[in-house]
Design a protein around this motif. Structure first.
Motif, PDB file in Angstrom:
ATOM      1  N   ALA A 233       3.953  13.621   4.312  1.00 63.14           N
ATOM      2  CA  ALA A 233       2.693  13.974   4.980  1.00 63.14           C
ATOM      3  C   ALA A 233       1.505  13.457   4.166  1.00 63.14           C
ATOM      4  O   ALA A 233       0.533  12.940   4.734  1.00 63.14           O
ATOM      5  CB  ALA A 233       2.592  15.485   5.179  1.00 63.14           C
ATOM      6  N   GLU A 234       1.568  13.587   2.834  1.00 63.75           N
ATOM      7  CA  GLU A 234       0.488  13.072   1.996  1.00 63.75           C
ATOM      8  C   GLU A 234       0.442  11.542   2.049  1.00 63.75           C
ATOM      9  O   GLU A 234      -0.647  10.954   2.088  1.00 63.75           O
ATOM     10  CB  GLU A 234       0.654  13.561   0.558  1.00 63.75           C
ATOM     11  CG  GLU A 234       0.359  15.037   0.414  1.00 63.75           C
ATOM     12  CD  GLU A 234       0.567  15.585  -0.985  1.00 63.75           C
ATOM     13  OE1 GLU A 234      -0.035  16.639  -1.277  1.00 63.75           O
ATOM     14  OE2 GLU A 234       1.316  14.990  -1.790  1.00 63.75           O
ATOM     15  N   GLU A 235       1.601  10.906   2.066  1.00 63.99           N
ATOM     16  CA  GLU A 235       1.639   9.445   2.177  1.00 63.99           C
ATOM     17  C   GLU A 235       1.003   8.992   3.493  1.00 63.99           C
ATOM     18  O   GLU A 235       0.179   8.076   3.507  1.00 63.99           O
ATOM     19  CB  GLU A 235       3.082   8.938   2.117  1.00 63.99           C
ATOM     20  CG  GLU A 235       3.736   9.064   0.777  1.00 63.99           C
ATOM     21  CD  GLU A 235       5.191   8.672   0.826  1.00 63.99           C
ATOM     22  OE1 GLU A 235       5.475   7.465   0.962  1.00 63.99           O
ATOM     23  OE2 GLU A 235       6.048   9.568   0.722  1.00 63.99           O
ATOM     24  N   ILE A 236       1.404   9.624   4.571  1.00 59.65           N
ATOM     25  CA  ILE A 236       0.887   9.260   5.894  1.00 59.65           C
ATOM     26  C   ILE A 236      -0.629   9.451   5.943  1.00 59.65           C
ATOM     27  O   ILE A 236      -1.352   8.592   6.460  1.00 59.65           O
ATOM     28  CB  ILE A 236       1.604  10.078   6.995  1.00 59.65           C
ATOM     29  CG1 ILE A 236       3.080   9.646   7.075  1.00 59.65           C
ATOM     30  CG2 ILE A 236       0.909   9.932   8.341  1.00 59.65           C
ATOM     31  CD1 ILE A 236       3.962  10.616   7.847  1.00 59.65           C
ATOM     32  N   ALA A 237      -1.128  10.560   5.382  1.00 58.83           N
ATOM     33  CA  ALA A 237      -2.573  10.822   5.373  1.00 58.83           C
ATOM     34  C   ALA A 237      -3.312   9.777   4.548  1.00 58.83           C
ATOM     35  O   ALA A 237      -4.361   9.268   4.975  1.00 58.83           O
ATOM     36  CB  ALA A 237      -2.854  12.218   4.826  1.00 58.83           C
TER      37      ALA A 237
ATOM     38  N   ALA B 225       0.837  -1.206   0.000  1.00 62.44           N
ATOM     39  CA  ALA B 225       0.000   0.000   0.000  1.00 62.44           C
ATOM     40  C   ALA B 225       0.871   1.255   0.000  1.00 62.44           C
ATOM     41  O   ALA B 225       0.625   2.193  -0.763  1.00 62.44           O
ATOM     42  CB  ALA B 225      -0.941   0.000   1.199  1.00 62.44           C
ATOM     43  N   HIS B 226       1.909   1.251   0.849  1.00 58.00           N
ATOM     44  CA  HIS B 226       2.788   2.408   0.926  1.00 58.00           C
ATOM     45  C   HIS B 226       3.462   2.683  -0.423  1.00 58.00           C
ATOM     46  O   HIS B 226       3.500   3.825  -0.888  1.00 58.00           O
ATOM     47  CB  HIS B 226       3.839   2.200   2.016  1.00 58.00           C
ATOM     48  CG  HIS B 226       4.813   3.327   2.121  1.00 58.00           C
ATOM     49  ND1 HIS B 226       6.099   3.140   2.540  1.00 58.00           N
ATOM     50  CD2 HIS B 226       4.698   4.651   1.844  1.00 58.00           C
ATOM     51  CE1 HIS B 226       6.728   4.306   2.520  1.00 58.00           C
ATOM     52  NE2 HIS B 226       5.902   5.242   2.098  1.00 58.00           N
TER      53      HIS B 226
ATOM     54  N   HIS C 245       9.514   9.575  12.732  1.00 60.32           N
ATOM     55  CA  HIS C 245       8.571  10.564  13.282  1.00 60.32           C
ATOM     56  C   HIS C 245       8.029  10.066  14.616  1.00 60.32           C
ATOM     57  O   HIS C 245       6.844   9.809  14.747  1.00 60.32           O
ATOM     58  CB  HIS C 245       7.376  10.771  12.333  1.00 60.32           C
ATOM     59  CG  HIS C 245       7.730  11.203  10.968  1.00 60.32           C
ATOM     60  ND1 HIS C 245       7.076  10.752   9.861  1.00 60.32           N
ATOM     61  CD2 HIS C 245       8.679  12.045  10.507  1.00 60.32           C
ATOM     62  CE1 HIS C 245       7.595  11.295   8.788  1.00 60.32           C
ATOM     63  NE2 HIS C 245       8.565  12.089   9.143  1.00 60.32           N
ATOM     64  N   PRO C 246       8.873   9.902  15.611  1.00 57.83           N
ATOM     65  CA  PRO C 246       8.357   9.401  16.891  1.00 57.83           C
ATOM     66  C   PRO C 246       7.364  10.379  17.512  1.00 57.83           C
ATOM     67  O   PRO C 246       7.519  11.586  17.385  1.00 57.83           O
ATOM     68  CB  PRO C 246       9.614   9.255  17.753  1.00 57.83           C
ATOM     69  CG  PRO C 246      10.629  10.156  17.125  1.00 57.83           C
ATOM     70  CD  PRO C 246      10.286  10.243  15.664  1.00 57.83           C
ATOM     71  N   HIS C 247       6.353   9.802  18.137  1.00 57.20           N
ATOM     72  CA  HIS C 247       5.333  10.636  18.796  1.00 57.20           C
ATOM     73  C   HIS C 247       5.649  10.720  20.278  1.00 57.20           C
ATOM     74  O   HIS C 247       6.014   9.751  20.911  1.00 57.20           O
ATOM     75  CB  HIS C 247       3.938  10.010  18.591  1.00 57.20           C
ATOM     76  CG  HIS C 247       3.556   9.890  17.149  1.00 57.20           C
ATOM     77  ND1 HIS C 247       3.240  10.972  16.368  1.00 57.20           N
ATOM     78  CD2 HIS C 247       3.509   8.816  16.333  1.00 57.20           C
ATOM     79  CE1 HIS C 247       2.977  10.574  15.149  1.00 57.20           C
ATOM     80  NE2 HIS C 247       3.134   9.269  15.088  1.00 57.20           N
TER      81      HIS C 247
ATOM     82  N   ASP D 264       1.693   4.814  10.056  1.00 53.84           N
ATOM     83  CA  ASP D 264       2.711   5.689   9.484  1.00 53.84           C
ATOM     84  C   ASP D 264       3.923   4.840   9.097  1.00 53.84           C
ATOM     85  O   ASP D 264       4.560   4.230   9.955  1.00 53.84           O
ATOM     86  CB  ASP D 264       3.095   6.736  10.538  1.00 53.84           C
ATOM     87  CG  ASP D 264       4.199   7.681  10.125  1.00 53.84           C
ATOM     88  OD1 ASP D 264       4.857   7.457   9.084  1.00 53.84           O
ATOM     89  OD2 ASP D 264       4.413   8.660  10.861  1.00 53.84           O
ATOM     90  N   PRO D 265       4.279   4.789   7.801  1.00 53.63           N
ATOM     91  CA  PRO D 265       5.419   3.973   7.396  1.00 53.63           C
ATOM     92  C   PRO D 265       6.756   4.571   7.827  1.00 53.63           C
ATOM     93  O   PRO D 265       7.784   3.904   7.764  1.00 53.63           O
ATOM     94  CB  PRO D 265       5.310   3.948   5.872  1.00 53.63           C
ATOM     95  CG  PRO D 265       4.625   5.219   5.528  1.00 53.63           C
ATOM     96  CD  PRO D 265       3.663   5.466   6.666  1.00 53.63           C
TER      97      PRO D 265
END
Length: 160
Positions: A138-142, A112-113, A157-159, A151-152
């Motif tokens: 950002a568009e990929e993640i959305a 998918a990614h 991008h650690p939260h 999120d790949p």
């Protein structure tokens, strides 16, 4: 928005598992286009290739002598003629499967990614500099979130 995906399976027998279905591909392309704000009808060809063809395409079009995961070939029509054809994606199935295993990701999520990533390239998105890369990611993640995939780039991008 209407999305049509033409699927071509050119993977030699035994080189990879079953590729994604046409329905999955259509949903993934549509999610990428939606995330990018593309609302016009779109047509995309997705060709699943084996290692040899993937290596040849990468060598011929990018000057890199190895099979890569996805190559995007945007369609450039004649001036003044509007067609819904966005272009072609060539996806090397054995590379996708190997990368998913190496990264500890479900193979469907990685497929998918890469379809989303390649579709964004067909729209002219790129990641040649940090600002472009950030916007494209950002568009990929959305798009992937809308499909229910994580999120790949989670490790980058650690939260908190």
């Amino acid at each position: 928005m209407t999305v049509e995906v033409d699927c071509q399976d050119a993977v030699p027998a035994g080189e990879a598992d079953e590729p994604p279905s046409p329905g999955q591909l259509t949903a993934w392309v549509a999610a990428a286009l939606t995330a990018a704000g593309h609302t016009a009808p779109a047509e995309v060809t997705v060709r699943f290739v084996g290692t040899e063809e993937g290596r040849q395409l990468n060598r011929d079009y990018r000057g890199r002598d190895y099979a890569t995961n996805v190559l995007s070939f945007p369609f450039e029509g004649p001036p003044g003629i509007a067609l819904p054809l966005l272009g072609d994606l060539a996806i090397c199935a054995p590379v996708v499967e190997r990368e998913a295993a190496e990264q500890g990701k479900p193979v469907t999520a990685h497929w998918a990614h890469l379809v989303v990533h390649g579709s964004l390239h067909l729209l002219g998105r790129d990641h040649q500099d940090d600002a472009e890369a950030e916007a494209m990611e950002a568009e990929e993640i959305a798009a992937l979130a809308a499909l229910g995939y994580p999120d790949p780039y989670e490790e980058r991008h650690p939260h908190d």
